[in-house]
Design a protein around this motif. Structure first.
Motif, PDB file in Angstrom:
ATOM      1  N   CYS A  15     -12.569  -1.203 -11.018  1.00 53.64           N
ATOM      2  CA  CYS A  15     -12.520  -2.108 -10.209  1.00 53.64           C
ATOM      3  C   CYS A  15     -13.456  -1.121  -8.732  1.00 53.64           C
ATOM      4  O   CYS A  15     -13.684  -2.212  -8.140  1.00 53.64           O
ATOM      5  CB  CYS A  15     -11.131  -2.302  -9.572  1.00 53.64           C
ATOM      6  SG  CYS A  15     -10.077  -3.340 -10.672  1.00 53.64           S
ATOM      7  N   THR A  17     -16.832  -1.564  -6.864  1.00 54.94           N
ATOM      8  CA  THR A  17     -17.619  -2.388  -6.453  1.00 54.94           C
ATOM      9  C   THR A  17     -19.390  -2.063  -6.986  1.00 54.94           C
ATOM     10  O   THR A  17     -19.463  -0.830  -6.770  1.00 54.94           O
ATOM     11  CB  THR A  17     -17.753  -2.684  -5.307  1.00 54.94           C
ATOM     12  OG1 THR A  17     -16.617  -2.706  -4.230  1.00 54.94           O
ATOM     13  CG2 THR A  17     -19.020  -3.311  -4.178  1.00 54.94           C
ATOM     14  N   GLU A  30     -11.446  -1.881  -2.867  1.00 49.40           N
ATOM     15  CA  GLU A  30     -11.015  -1.812  -4.418  1.00 49.40           C
ATOM     16  C   GLU A  30      -9.883  -2.006  -4.467  1.00 49.40           C
ATOM     17  O   GLU A  30      -9.310  -2.483  -4.843  1.00 49.40           O
ATOM     18  CB  GLU A  30     -11.623  -0.694  -4.968  1.00 49.40           C
ATOM     19  CG  GLU A  30     -12.949  -0.122  -5.073  1.00 49.40           C
ATOM     20  CD  GLU A  30     -13.406   0.944  -4.793  1.00 49.40           C
ATOM     21  OE1 GLU A  30     -13.190   1.886  -4.734  1.00 49.40           O
ATOM     22  OE2 GLU A  30     -15.076   0.602  -5.092  1.00 49.40           O
ATOM     23  N   PHE A  33      -8.436  -5.488  -5.245  1.00 47.09           N
ATOM     24  CA  PHE A  33      -8.524  -5.902  -6.405  1.00 47.09           C
ATOM     25  C   PHE A  33      -7.744  -5.351  -7.200  1.00 47.09           C
ATOM     26  O   PHE A  33      -6.985  -5.720  -8.637  1.00 47.09           O
ATOM     27  CB  PHE A  33      -9.878  -5.721  -6.990  1.00 47.09           C
ATOM     28  CG  PHE A  33     -10.890  -6.488  -6.462  1.00 47.09           C
ATOM     29  CD1 PHE A  33     -11.147  -7.847  -6.756  1.00 47.09           C
ATOM     30  CD2 PHE A  33     -11.554  -6.192  -4.755  1.00 47.09           C
ATOM     31  CE1 PHE A  33     -11.970  -8.589  -6.076  1.00 47.09           C
ATOM     32  CE2 PHE A  33     -12.524  -7.360  -3.927  1.00 47.09           C
ATOM     33  CZ  PHE A  33     -13.470  -8.324  -5.030  1.00 47.09           C
ATOM     34  N   TRP A  37      -5.260  -7.628  -9.542  1.00 41.17           N
ATOM     35  CA  TRP A  37      -5.471  -7.501 -10.912  1.00 41.17           C
ATOM     36  C   TRP A  37      -3.766  -7.270 -11.097  1.00 41.17           C
ATOM     37  O   TRP A  37      -3.149  -7.491 -12.285  1.00 41.17           O
ATOM     38  CB  TRP A  37      -6.564  -6.742 -11.864  1.00 41.17           C
ATOM     39  CG  TRP A  37      -7.246  -7.473 -11.977  1.00 41.17           C
ATOM     40  CD1 TRP A  37      -9.052  -6.919 -11.424  1.00 41.17           C
ATOM     41  CD2 TRP A  37      -8.054  -8.528 -12.419  1.00 41.17           C
ATOM     42  NE1 TRP A  37      -9.366  -8.232 -11.468  1.00 41.17           N
ATOM     43  CE2 TRP A  37      -9.166  -8.930 -12.201  1.00 41.17           C
ATOM     44  CE3 TRP A  37      -7.021  -8.879 -13.945  1.00 41.17           C
ATOM     45  CZ2 TRP A  37      -9.699  -9.637 -13.915  1.00 41.17           C
ATOM     46  CZ3 TRP A  37      -8.190  -9.522 -14.342  1.00 41.17           C
ATOM     47  CH2 TRP A  37      -9.024 -10.020 -14.410  1.00 41.17           C
ATOM     48  N   THR A  85      -9.939 -13.501  -7.849  1.00 44.35           N
ATOM     49  CA  THR A  85     -11.186 -12.564  -7.330  1.00 44.35           C
ATOM     50  C   THR A  85     -10.785 -14.209  -6.006  1.00 44.35           C
ATOM     51  O   THR A  85     -10.237 -13.933  -4.685  1.00 44.35           O
ATOM     52  CB  THR A  85     -11.831 -13.008  -8.089  1.00 44.35           C
ATOM     53  OG1 THR A  85     -11.991 -12.242  -8.227  1.00 44.35           O
ATOM     54  CG2 THR A  85     -13.046 -13.112  -6.552  1.00 44.35           C
TER      55      THR A  85
END
Length: 289
Positions: A15, A17, A30, A33, A37, A85
């Protein structure tokens, strides 16, 4: 998000960037994310859309292990990326879509019930007198009203689920590093206590020691450096800060985090199921003991 194969039956979601990340998501941490997930993968596994023995979040990655077909799973992950997202960049819309999906299921269920009631009513009219049909109508109406109340209760239950799941950690704020934290943040010690008790933390992942939770929730600008020389022994239950995280030592061990308090809450018990009291995704609130 990048997908990397790990052995024959595992995938690693990276994850971090990339340089070409769109500006709309480039500034999102991060850790956000990773949590999105983790939540999506757990949800998919519970629904039966994903077969995985282990889903293990870390600071910047999520490991999926025990996959029967990693290639197929990788294709699924690619399809689910937009939903993850959206959960981060448009949480209100994602929440509304989840409610719409639940509402559609409820509507279909109500329609099926209504069809069954109509069939039963027709049958009753063909077999009984008019009074029996009136009784069937009254029963159908009562059941429909009960279904409406249940649907409303289910909608409210989803909104309350997060609050109900919070783990409350009683903390005695007397750590030896409280003054150093206050100085670094440019506030007094009472303000540090207030900040920690007013923050809703979330366990991003566990590591370092069995049951050690890495808690996110503090603003990035409050990140703290670790001690230059780690302590040889940090007592069990010590509440500490380092980098962007808060953490709680489940057992006595060496450690270089800044100690701000202590708790009597047992965080790891091999006889418990699960052994770790604060697993990934758990929301945590600290309260003054």
């Amino acid at each position: 998000m990048r997908i990397r194969p790990v052995g024959a039956h595992a995938l690693l979601l990276d994850c971090t960037t990339p340089a070409d990340t769109p500006e709309a998501v480039a500034d999102i941490p991060e850790a956000a994310f990773v949590e999105a997930w983790r939540a999506e993968l757990w949800r998919r596994r519970e629904r039966g859309d994903l077969i995985a023995v282990e889903i293990v979040p870390a600071a910047r990655t999520v490991l999926l292990d025990g996959l029967p077909d990693p290639t197929t799973t990788a294709e699924q992950l690619t399809r689910w990326t937009s939903a993850v997202t959206a959960a981060i960049t448009r949480p209100d819309q994602a929440h509304a879509e989840a409610h719409a999906e639940a509402g559609a299921k409820s509507h279909a269920k109500d329609h099926a019930h209504a069809h069954a009631h109509a069939h039963a009513k027709d049958h009753a009219h063909s077999k009984a007198e008019a009074q029996a049909g009136a009784d069937a109508d009254a029963q159908a109406q009562a059941q429909a009203q009960a279904q409406d109340r249940n649907a409303t209760a289910e909608d409210g239950a989803e909104d309350r689920a997060d609050d109900a799941a919070d783990v409350v950690v009683p903390v005695t704020f007397d750590g030896p590093d409280l003054p150093a934290v206050a100085e670094h943040w440019g506030v007094g010690v009472p303000a540090v206590r207030h900040r920690l008790t007013s923050t809703r933390f979330r366990v991003a992942f566990c590591g370092f020691a069995p049951g050690f939770p890495y808690l996110t929730g503090l603003p990035a600008e409050l990140a703290l450096p670790r001690l230059a020389t780690p302590r040889p022994r940090v007592p069990a239950g010590s509440v500490a800060l380092a980098g962007p995280y808060a953490g709680i030592y489940p057992g006595a061990s060496p450690g270089g985090w800044l100690l701000v308090g202590r708790t009597d809450l047992v965080l790891f018990d091999v006889a418990a199921d699960p052994p770790a009291r604060l697993g990934p995704g758990t929301t945590v609130r600290m309260v003054a003991a």
